[in-house]
Write an enzyme that holds these catalytic residues in place. Structure first.
Site, short mmCIF file in Angstrom:
data_model
loop_
_atom_site.label_atom_id
_atom_site.label_comp_id
_atom_site.label_asym_id
_atom_site.label_seq_id
_atom_site.Cartn_x
_atom_site.Cartn_y
_atom_site.Cartn_z
N LYS A 99 -6.01 3.32 9.09
CA LYS A 99 -5.17 4.62 8.43
C LYS A 99 -5.58 5.85 8.36
CE LYS A 99 -3.16 0.90 4.96
NZ LYS A 99 -3.16 0.54 3.83
N SER B 255 0.52 -1.24 -0.01
CA SER B 255 -0.05 0.13 0.17
C SER B 255 0.80 1.31 -0.05
CB SER B 255 -0.89 -0.01 1.12
OG SER B 255 -0.39 0.03 2.34
#
Length: 772
Positions: free
Chosen positions: A721, A678
């Site tokens: 996140k 990611s």
């Protein structure tokens, strides 16, 4: 002595030695040894040099690893075994000593060997020495009885002193070093004198062994006498009807068996063990082992079941009272409880609560037990590596006991508690077995109704247990185990949720634990919010509770010392009480910079931001990656660079920019391992910024996997996140288009303060992140 130097292949021996005139079988399995024997068979006289290794553990010894003196032997017979090894019959001929090694390309050792042949000495002194050695050997044979007496006859007829010494040395049980010392005695007189010393020592050892044996035999006779007397006492007790000692225990076990409710198999096993116990002596170890086993069988809740409280509304009230927020999680637990009520618990799934530390996984399980009115038991599996921790130990071992599962049920006293298996993702495995495999039988509804513990050795029904499993990282749970569980994710708390949890739960609990009342400690407006922002950085609330506890202890000390009767804590005096701020309020103050981009990462303890730094400098086209990165992250960096090279015209880069420049990508906090795809678009943005000189916006954070064509692929853990980025003052989030549907999982209080930019390719990422 006759001396002659010959060239011979060398066969290293491990842990043994061959004397001249000995005929022995040897098994050779090492390639070096097999090659040496095959070379010797090609020679006319079939001679090979046998010499012992100094270290028997060496697999591939060199000439320096061998003793210098050995035995020249003749190969009498050689046979190849099915496994590729060679069995050979050799006869020792005479002594030899390595003069020098011969360098050659073959994979076996070959050396120049000096031959030594014994000289015949007919002197009176030698004859006397032979007689005393033979006499001492006769005494050793009579005392040891380890070799047949006819061996003595074969020795006594030898008139060659050197051969006599070698034959005797081959018969007695000497250490390898002592045997080597005799072999290295080239002079026959010296050899006989050394052998005489070893024989005397062995004779003394045998005398000591005989004395020890006599003493042990007397002790055994004493034990047998005591056993006889104990049996007489036991018979007397039986006649008198005395119920003390082991007889009293037996009667107690029988009474417990008659009053309890046990399956037929348990009753038969206990009755069988009671008969064994009656035949044992009172103080024997076997009696204690049998007694412990019977006690464990009778203590297990074979038929004991607690009655459930089937009130979903009451369960919802308990969950709401004990936990703030977690609405979706509580809703799923109530659905689970409703289904169990309708199906009577048949084939109900096992709940697996997954989330960062401190978000309430363990306390949720306790609330479920409270809502159902069941007992609550917990087993922490973190660090468990031994399968016996789950299945129990075999009764053949001293100190054996049931496994954690049945031991916890025994303490609960019921067969249907709420059983929490904590930290299942931190289990390991070693040579003692794999405990995760043992858990498969425990958690599988098709098997756990007849769970067999190695200690109990009787089927126990675990199907009525309500299993709840917790973990921090779902990726660390073995797949077969995960297939048997239904996962419920508990994400990080928002600041608003932390504030409410602190007000409703943490502060009252810490006040009580530290002996304070509501009047003695009062908190002004904004104090808890400042403690959350400036003294903690976490997904859960454990550190926040520790900070509140620290505050309460400081206040308690002031009150006890008599400085004040109460303390009013404000945002102004908070630093004076708690000390300097751990996390200064520097959010969003960083200016846009070239080559510095903010990514987002998911960790086992929640979300975190991932600053990414890039430096471009003249070099030879190397891509340097630092910061303890995993393989996936390194591949993402390569994919990002491939994308940039394919679009060099768009970025107005020189055709050979990747040949004349080195690109250094660094992730700070190098001691922390980092991996995952990611960070792909983050690295690509930082590299483009470094190559083009365009600055990256400091209020933008991004996450997404990149392909070599610049496409942005979906990622996981978006909620954690985003919450981490929000804590750091980020207000614009770049995310993959495919993850747009996950935005609704983010709390509305956070979502409304952020700008989300869904992207499908790197062009949109760069358009958003780079300053114009």
């Amino acid at each position: 002595m006759d001396e002659n130097v010959v060239v011979l292949p060398v066969l290293p021996l491990r842990g043994m030695m061959v004397f001249p005139y000995m005929m022995v079988h040897l098994d050779a399995g090492r390639e070096q040894s097999i090659s040496a024997l095959e070379k010797a068979m090609l020679v006319e006289d079939k001679h090979v040099f046998l010499v012992a290794q100094r270290d028997s553990d060496l697999e591939d010894p060199q000439m320096s690893d061998l003793y210098s003196v050995g035995t020249v032997a003749e190969i009498k017979h050689l046979m190849k075994l099915p496994d590729g090894a060679i069995r050979v019959l050799v006869e020792g001929l005479y002594r030899g000593q390595i003069v020098s090694a011969i360098e050659q390309e073959e994979d076996y050792l070959i050396a120049n060997v000096r031959e030594y042949h014994d000289k015949i000495d007919k002197s009176i002194e030698m004859e006397a020495l032979v007689r005393v050695v033979v006499h001492e050997f006769e005494q050793w044979v009579k005392s040891s009885k380890k070799i047949p007496a006819d061996a003595m006859v074969s020795v006594s007829i030898i008139d060659d002193a050197g051969r006599l010494a070698d034959m005797i040395a081959g018969h007695i049980n000497l250490k390898l070093d002592d045997r080597q010392a005799i072999l290295e005695s080239i002079d026959v007189k010296e050899r006989l004198e050394r052998l005489y010393g070893f024989l005397k020592r062995e004779k003394d050892i045998l005398d000591i062994e005989r004395k020890i044996g006599t003493r042990v035999r007397r002790q055994i006779e004493k034990v047998q006498k005591e056993y006889y007397l104990r049996e007489k006492v036991k018979a007397i007790h039986n006649e008198l009807g005395d119920q003390n000692g082991i007889l009293g225990d037996i009667e107690e076990y029988k009474e417990r068996l008659s009053k309890g409710h046990f399956p037929d198999e348990v009753v038969k096993t206990v009755e069988k063990e009671l008969k064994r116990l009656e035949r044992t002596q009172g103080m024997s170890q076997e009696g204690a082992v049998i007694g412990t086993y019977i006690d464990n069988l009778l203590s297990m809740p074979w038929e004991s079941l607690s009655e459930d409280i089937n009130d979903i509304k009451a369960a919802a009230a308990v969950l709401d009272r004990d936990h703030y927020g977690l609405e979706k999680v509580k809703e799923r637990i109530l659905e689970f409880l409703a289904v169990r009520q309708l199906t009577n618990g048949q084939n109900a799934p096992i709940l697996c609560l997954v989330g960062p530390p401190g978000v309430g996984k363990t306390s949720l399980a306790g609330s479920v037990a409270k809502a159902l009115g069941r007992k609550f038991v917990r087993a922490s599996l973190g660090g468990v590596r031994d399968e016996a921790e789950i299945r129990g130990h075999r009764r053949t071992y001293v100190g054996a006991m049931p496994g954690r599962i049945l031991e916890a049920l025994k303490k609960a006293g019921t067969r249907n508690p709420v059983f929490l298996l904590d930290e299942v993702d931190k289990m390991g495995s070693d040579y003692k077995g794999d405990p995760t495999s043992a858990l498969l039988e425990v958690l599988d509804p098709a098997q756990n109704n007849t769970f067999s513990d190695h200690y109990i050795e009787l089927p126990f029904n675990l199907s009525d247990v309500l299993w709840i499993v917790t973990a921090n990282d779902i990726g660390s749970i073995p797949r077969p185990l995960l297939d048997r569980m239904e996962v419920i994710n508990l994400s990080s708390y928002t600041e608003q949720e932390k504030l409410e949890i602190a007000k409703q739960y943490l502060l009252p609990r810490q006040r009580t634990r530290n002996g304070l009342s509501g009047k003695e400690i009062r908190l002004g407006a904004g104090v808890l919010q400042r403690m959350i922002n400036e003294y903690t950085r976490e997904s859960g609330v454990r550190e926040l509770e520790r900070v509140i506890g620290h505050l309460c202890r400081k206040v308690a000390r002031k009150i006890v010392e008599g400085d004040t009767e109460s303390v009013y804590v404000t945002t102004k005096n908070l630093v004076d009480i708690l000390g300097k701020v751990k996390y200064p309020h520097t959010k969003a103050k960083r200016k846009p910079e070239v080559g510095l981009c903010t990514g987002m990462a998911w960790t086992q303890v929640g979300g975190d931001i991932l600053p990414t730094e890039v430096n471009i400098f003249p070099g030879t086209g190397k891509l340097i990656l630092t910061g303890k990165l995993g393989d996936v992250m390194k591949e993402s960096a390569q994919a990002a660079l491939s994308y940039i090279r394919s679009r060099q015209d768009k970025f107005e880069l020189a055709e050979d920019f990747y040949e004349k420049n080195d690109i250094h990508v660094h992730f700070p906090e190098g001691a922390v391992p980092k991996d995952g795809p990611s960070a792909g678009i983050t690295m690509a943005t930082a590299i483009v910024s470094g190559l083009t000189g365009r600055r990256v916006r400091s209020d933008v954070a991004m996450t997404g996997e990149i392909t070599i064509r610049g496409n942005v692929l979906a990622i996981g853990g978006l909620k954690e996140k985003v919450l981490a980025a929000y804590r750091e003052g980020i207000r614009t989030i770049v995310l993959p288009k495919e993850n747009e549907r996950d935005i609704e999982d983010i709390p509305e209080s956070v979502r409304e303060k952020l700008e989300f930019v869904p992207v499908e390719n790197m062009d949109k990422v760069l358009e958003t992140a780079l300053c114009q």
